[in-house]
Design a protein around this motif. Structure first.
Motif, PDB file in Angstrom:
ATOM      1  N   UNK A 125      24.673  44.115  55.632  1.00 14.16           N
ATOM      2  CA  UNK A 125      25.948  43.523  55.867  1.00 14.16           C
ATOM      3  C   UNK A 125      27.183  43.736  55.235  1.00 14.16           C
ATOM      4  N   UNK A 126      28.143  42.770  55.665  1.00 16.31           N
ATOM      5  CA  UNK A 126      29.285  42.644  54.235  1.00 16.31           C
ATOM      6  C   UNK A 126      28.891  40.962  54.062  1.00 16.31           C
ATOM      7  N   UNK A 127      29.010  40.329  52.769  1.00 16.09           N
ATOM      8  CA  UNK A 127      28.728  39.212  52.034  1.00 16.09           C
ATOM      9  C   UNK A 127      29.984  39.753  51.349  1.00 16.09           C
ATOM     10  N   UNK A 128      31.383  38.527  51.702  1.00 19.61           N
ATOM     11  CA  UNK A 128      32.580  38.376  51.055  1.00 19.61           C
ATOM     12  C   UNK A 128      32.377  37.863  49.584  1.00 19.61           C
ATOM     13  N   UNK A 129      33.116  38.953  48.753  1.00 18.97           N
ATOM     14  CA  UNK A 129      32.396  38.065  47.250  1.00 18.97           C
ATOM     15  C   UNK A 129      33.686  37.301  47.415  1.00 18.97           C
ATOM     16  N   UNK A 130      33.118  36.355  45.826  1.00 20.35           N
ATOM     17  CA  UNK A 130      34.182  35.706  45.240  1.00 20.35           C
ATOM     18  C   UNK A 130      35.482  36.290  44.971  1.00 20.35           C
ATOM     19  N   UNK A 131      36.426  34.634  44.929  1.00 18.70           N
ATOM     20  CA  UNK A 131      37.981  35.428  45.208  1.00 18.70           C
ATOM     21  C   UNK A 131      37.811  35.903  43.331  1.00 18.70           C
ATOM     22  N   UNK A 132      38.356  36.697  43.001  1.00 11.83           N
ATOM     23  CA  UNK A 132      38.788  36.397  41.655  1.00 11.83           C
ATOM     24  C   UNK A 132      39.488  35.567  40.675  1.00 11.83           C
ATOM     25  N   UNK A 133      39.590  35.715  40.143  1.00 10.93           N
ATOM     26  CA  UNK A 133      39.761  34.476  38.851  1.00 10.93           C
ATOM     27  C   UNK A 133      41.570  35.073  38.960  1.00 10.93           C
ATOM     28  N   UNK A 134      42.752  34.124  39.037  1.00  8.31           N
ATOM     29  CA  UNK A 134      43.935  35.523  38.344  1.00  8.31           C
ATOM     30  C   UNK A 134      45.370  34.449  37.404  1.00  8.31           C
ATOM     31  N   UNK A 135      46.067  34.742  36.729  1.00  7.30           N
ATOM     32  CA  UNK A 135      46.844  34.076  36.425  1.00  7.30           C
ATOM     33  C   UNK A 135      48.017  34.648  37.202  1.00  7.30           C
ATOM     34  N   UNK A 136      48.684  33.400  37.823  1.00  7.71           N
ATOM     35  CA  UNK A 136      49.872  33.292  38.197  1.00  7.71           C
ATOM     36  C   UNK A 136      51.078  33.710  37.443  1.00  7.71           C
ATOM     37  N   UNK A 137      51.638  34.944  37.818  1.00  5.64           N
ATOM     38  CA  UNK A 137      53.221  35.288  38.041  1.00  5.64           C
ATOM     39  C   UNK A 137      54.208  34.386  37.884  1.00  5.64           C
ATOM     40  N   UNK A 138      55.150  34.882  36.522  1.00  2.00           N
ATOM     41  CA  UNK A 138      56.217  33.741  36.525  1.00  2.00           C
ATOM     42  C   UNK A 138      57.144  34.478  35.662  1.00  2.00           C
ATOM     43  N   UNK A 139      58.614  34.901  35.903  1.00  2.00           N
ATOM     44  CA  UNK A 139      59.274  35.804  35.151  1.00  2.00           C
ATOM     45  C   UNK A 139      59.698  35.030  34.249  1.00  2.00           C
ATOM     46  N   UNK A 140      60.211  36.502  33.434  1.00  2.00           N
ATOM     47  CA  UNK A 140      60.520  36.233  32.114  1.00  2.00           C
ATOM     48  C   UNK A 140      62.193  36.251  31.932  1.00  2.00           C
ATOM     49  N   UNK A 141      63.214  34.965  32.071  1.00  2.00           N
ATOM     50  CA  UNK A 141      64.113  35.878  31.527  1.00  2.00           C
ATOM     51  C   UNK A 141      64.901  35.213  29.917  1.00  2.00           C
ATOM     52  N   UNK A 142      63.861  35.715  28.499  1.00  2.00           N
ATOM     53  CA  UNK A 142      64.528  35.268  28.116  1.00  2.00           C
ATOM     54  C   UNK A 142      66.074  35.827  27.261  1.00  2.00           C
ATOM     55  N   UNK A 143      65.914  37.305  27.347  1.00  2.00           N
ATOM     56  CA  UNK A 143      67.093  37.796  27.528  1.00  2.00           C
ATOM     57  C   UNK A 143      67.905  37.698  28.559  1.00  2.00           C
ATOM     58  N   UNK A 144      68.721  37.921  28.688  1.00  2.00           N
ATOM     59  CA  UNK A 144      70.011  38.441  29.671  1.00  2.00           C
ATOM     60  C   UNK A 144      69.831  39.508  29.998  1.00  2.00           C
TER      61      UNK A 144
END
Length: 573
Positions: free
Chosen positions: A492-511
């Motif tokens: 059978x198919x057993x759903x595996x637990x969701x992976x841990x994530x680090x959510x994306x946040x863009x950086x605009x440190x330079x113009x």
């Protein structure tokens, strides 16, 4: 404290032998020693469009005091629509009483009223607050099709609102900003002024407010009380997978039968369990696994006389859910059009804005480091497994008796004299899959597909079974499969637990940083695990190319059981 732990372990040892059918008295004994638990659900929004992400956090709390609960190691989350439609079922490992996940709302979904449900195995035993429920409203701007409701409770009207003009920051707010107005792609620092010495894990969401209102009598968050007929054990160490073995001829429950579970892969997972007097077996999975293909086998000489059924743990209390139809007012058509365009642009640049997945770190196989490994490319190869064992594998061999091949592992203490223990067979694994019928393999399997062979000498105890050693064969592509379709083998198919994530946040440190990539985020920030430790906390993010009013929400329960919610607002021009 030690006596408390000893009693708890003893109770679990008794009750796990009855998993799935523990008596009311056994449940009462457990509940007298294990605190009751509930789930508290938080989301980034309750109104979403197709093409957006529903992000959520499920926190495990003590049922009575609301302090964090460390009982359950697994939480389950489902999004359910009308007519028992399951949009998704998620399984999440709990870390520090938090389970987090997300779901991309596809273009195939219908506009309608949905329910986000969350629970743990342990919370399902509660007489109250068994399941946490949040009402979610989804609009699909790509189709006019809506959920078909046979008996809607009422009609929910979604229309325009003028409430944005009244949003302003309060002086006594926990959340403070350097200013109220920001330019596009400007850096924002948010300070959580923790003068009250609040400790705990909280979610922080920064999301654009739209001039839309939902006219409904539904509370945003509520609970369901389970109408249960079965008592459940807490998943204290990890996920519990259970099932029942029956005699195929008599339909009687099979007692004291060994069942094996394989998650085949390069770093495979293999376990044994024995059925109890009710024919029930259970596996406690406290390891990570990367594959969703699970193989259950009865490990008995008369295995063809039995069949396996796996217990379903998904939400089943559909009769307690009520749904309303949704009516969209024409006044929001322009807002929906703009949001839809922004979402499509964002999704077109998905590859450049992906969240980071925490790498899967498998444990070594269960017999590590006892095995001697034979990497076949280090030797002259032979075409069949029989020849390979004869010429290469020095501490194991193959015999044939009455037309049946048998593998043997040489005795650990007398390898030089080639003595062996004849009465107990070894455990034979092929890419982590238990192999009990060896004839086709020995004569016909192409050994050029085999990468290496591990051999463990000496008797090995695994679960309820004793083996005279282990022979584990690993192919190059980890793609071995069983040919049998017998009822004593269940794949059978057993759903595996969701992976841990680090959510994306863009950086605009330079113009010039990401200057050529459009940024139409309406969710500027989402962190479901912001830890407050009694002092000020600073969070930062960048605004996007979207103008408007954005709401910052801090929400959660403190370590002392107090509900904390604080909001602030910023404008992007």
């Amino acid at each position: 404290m030690k006596n408390h732990i000893f009693i708890l372990v003893a109770l679990l040892a008794i009750c796990t032998k009855q998993y799935g059918q523990i008596s009311n008295k056994q449940l009462e004994d457990l509940q007298a020693n294990i605190p009751l638990e509930k789930i508290y659900l938080q989301t980034n929004a309750n109104l979403l469009l197709a093409g957006e992400y529903l992000k959520y956090k499920a926190a495990t709390l003590n049922l009575n005091s609301n302090v964090p609960s460390d009982i359950s190691k697994m939480v389950y989350v489902s999004l359910i629509g009308a007519n028992n439609t399951i949009v998704f079922n998620h399984k999440i490992t709990v870390l520090n009483n938090n389970a987090t996940g997300d779901f991309f709302i596809p273009a195939s979904i219908k506009t309608g009223h949905y329910k986000l449900i969350s629970y743990s195995n342990w919370s399902k035993n509660n007489t109250i607050k068994s399941y946490a429920v949040k009402n979610i409203y989804i609009i699909n701007p790509f189709t006019t099709e809506t959920q078909a409701l046979t008996t809607p409770k009422d009609t929910i009207k979604i229309s325009s609102s003028n409430s944005l003009a009244r949003k302003k920051n309060l002086e006594n707010n926990l959340i403070t900003l350097a200013k109220d107005n920001y330019n596009k792609r400007e850096h924002v620092e948010v300070t959580i002024a923790n003068s009250s010495a609040i400790f705990g894990s909280f979610s922080v969401s920064v999301r654009k407010l739209d001039a839309i209102q939902i006219k409904t009598n539904y509370p945003n968050t509520t609970y369901l009380n389970a109408k249960k007929t079965v008592n459940y054990l807490p998943e204290l160490r990890g996920e519990i997978i259970s099932g029942i073995v029956t005699n195929s001829s008599t339909n009687q429950k099979a007692v004291n039968k060994t069942v094996s579970l394989s998650f085949p892969a390069k770093n495979f997972l293999f376990k044994n369990a024995a059925t109890n007097q009710n024919g029930t077996f259970y596996f406690v999975i406290d390891e990570s696994y990367s594959q969703e293909n699970a193989i259950f086998q009865i490990q008995e000489n008369d295995r063809e006389n039995y069949s396996i059924a796996i217990n379903d743990k998904t939400f089943t209390e559909f009769d307690q859910l009520t749904f309303s139809s949704i009516e969209l007012d024409e006044s929001i058509s322009e807002v929906l059009k703009n949001k839809s365009i922004q979402n499509q642009i964002e999704n077109a640049y998905y590859q450049a804005k992906q969240d980071s997945i925490v790498a899967f770190s498998p444990r070594p196989v269960f017999y590590h480091p006892l095995a001697k490994r034979f990497v076949l490319d280090d030797y002259n190869r032979f075409p069949t497994i029989k020849e390979t064992f004869t010429e290469i594998i020095s501490n194991a061999y193959i015999t044939k008796n009455k037309g049946q091949y048998m593998f043997h592992v040489r005795d650990l203490s007398e390898v030089s004299t080639h003595s062996n223990i004849q009465s107990i067979p070894p455990l034979i694994l092929f890419d982590g899959i238990l192999v009990q019928d060896l004839n086709d393999l020995v004569d016909y399997y192409d050994s050029n597909k085999i990468e290496y062979i591990d051999v463990v000498n000496g008797q090995y105890v695994l679960g309820s079974k004793v083996y005279d050693g282990i022979i584990a064969i690993k192919t190059f592509d980890s793609a071995f499969s069983l040919k049998s379709n017998n009822s004593n083998i269940k794949e059978i198919t057993i759903d595996k637990p969701l992976p841990n994530k680090t959510y994306y946040h863009p950086q605009y440190t330079h113009s010039t940083q990401n200057a050529n990539i459009p940024d139409y985020r309406t969710q500027l920030f989402w962190n479901p695990k912001v830890e407050l430790i009694g002092k000020n906390k600073t969070l930062s993010f960048f605004t996007s190319d979207v103008e408007g009013t954005f709401e910052i929400t801090l929400e959660g329960y403190s370590n002392t059981g107090n509900y904390i919610v604080s909001k602030a607002y910023l404008a992007v021009n």
